[in-house]
Design an enzyme around this catalytic site. Structure first.
Site, PDB file in Angstrom:
ATOM      1  N   TYR A 154      28.302  56.925  54.337  1.00 11.76           N
ATOM      2  CA  TYR A 154      29.754  57.796  54.420  1.00 11.76           C
ATOM      3  C   TYR A 154      29.770  58.457  53.004  1.00 11.76           C
ATOM      4  CZ  TYR A 154      34.772  58.355  53.940  1.00 11.76           C
ATOM      5  OH  TYR A 154      36.032  58.833  53.480  1.00 11.76           O
ATOM      6  N   LYS A 158      30.154  62.395  52.305  1.00  7.01           N
ATOM      7  CA  LYS A 158      31.146  62.959  51.476  1.00  7.01           C
ATOM      8  C   LYS A 158      30.589  64.007  50.303  1.00  7.01           C
ATOM      9  CE  LYS A 158      34.814  61.727  53.623  1.00  7.01           C
ATOM     10  NZ  LYS A 158      35.820  62.866  54.357  1.00  7.01           N
TER      11      LYS A 158
END
Length: 343
Positions: A154, A158
């Site tokens: 993740y 990002k």
């Protein structure tokens, strides 16, 4: 685009931040296209948008499928005529040490979270660039700048969105385009993801405190959609503190997170989720999870830092005015006149 009834696309609209944002756009009277995989959550989100005063269009799509995303954008344009705002919010994640995440799982998180944003942006631009107007809001995170343990896939995605968005913004500015892109960096938010995300931790996944309600994030997204000349917005004191600390002492923050990051992301109890990486939790045999997770008792409903970020010009003017006032007061005390009137 501060006024008027807009056509807004929200990805990941079936739950959490996307759900709250869709509802906020609906309350403004906008026509809102809701994009996600799950059917139950999308149906409930559409009902909320309509009850709030907006018009809803449900489009079931996997954001990792570029062709499907293009088709979804065309469906929105066919139904509503054009697209004014596109909010890239869809994501996927795995809570586990990097060595316990398989290659396929890592790829899937990257495809949904990062490439889903890329595909969404590309689809939006196809409709916005010919009109020379429109706004793309990338929903980011403090983790777009600062990686933390147990969320390597993740965090990597990002970070990638952050770099991609900066590059795109430069290109749009170079072309003097009327299309804008901006990014909203969020703190930990009380969403259902912590009960449906794939996890290999011994405890139950949780956000790192302090935790904010999804409506705080939605308010920032709504503002960014109307004020996209700003390159990004920070939401929450923890976001500001994390980004500033990472800029000043990243090595120290590495060691701090190594000590605290594992326990801070787990609650007592065993993981009882099912993981929505491959199949939506609110699919044909699932249920609607709504916008909120299980952390309502500790989640806060406002963000002074978010207000400061949204009103940076006003804050700056106030500081300048305060400084001038102090100077003038000092001058009057010294000479009985304002410094500007001295000969």
């Amino acid at each position: 685009m501060p006024g008027g009834r807009r056509v807004v696309v929200v990805t990941g609209a079936s739950g959490g931040v996307g759900r709250a944002a869709a509802r906020a756009f609906g309350a403004r009277g906008d026509r809102v296209a809701l994009l996600a995989r799950g059917r139950e959550g999308l149906a409930a989100a559409a009902d909320e948008v309509q009850r709030a005063g907006g018009e809803a269009l449900v489009v079931t799509v996997d954001m990792a499928d570029a062709k499907a995303v293009d088709d979804a954008a065309q469906q929105v344009a066919d139904a509503f005529g054009h697209i004014d705002v596109w909010v890239n919010n869809a994501f996927a994640g795995v809570f586990a040490p990097f060595t316990e995440i398989t290659a396929d799982e890592f790829r899937r998180v990257t495809e949904v979270t990062y490439l889903g944003c890329v595909f969404g942006t590309r689809a939006a631009l196809r409709h916005m660039l010919p009109r020379d107007r429109g706004t793309i809001v990338q929903v980011g995170s403090a983790l777009a700048y600062r990686g933390i343990p147990l969320q390597s896939a993740y965090c990597g995605a990002k970070h990638a969105i952050q770099g991609f968005n900066e590059s795109l913004r430069c290109e749009l500015l170079h072309e003097k385009s009327g299309v804008r892109t901006t990014m909203v960096q969020l703190p930990a938010v009380n969403t259902p993801q912590f009960d449906w995300v794939l996890s290999r931790m011994p405890g139950r996944a949780r956000p790192v405190a302090p935790v904010y309600q999804p409506e705080v994030a939605a308010k920032a997204i709504l503002h960014a959609a109307s004020h996209a000349r700003r390159r990004e917005y920070w939401v929450g004191g923890s976001t500001a503190a994390t980004l500033l600390a990472n800029a000043v002492a990243p090595g120290l923050l590495d060691r701090y997170l190594a000590r605290t990051g594992f326990d801070a992301q787990q609650d007592p109890g065993e993981y009882d989720g099912f993981g929505n990486l491959w199949t939506p939790a609110d699919g044909a045999h699932g249920r609607d999870f709504g916008a909120h997770g299980r952390f309502d008792e500790e989640a806060v409903s406002d963000s002074p830092e978010g207000w400061v970020s949204r009103n940076r010009g006003r804050v700056g003017a106030g500081l300048v005015a305060g400084g001038l006032g102090a100077v003038m007061t000092a001058g009057l005390r010294r000479g009985g006149r304002s410094p500007s009137r001295r000969k």
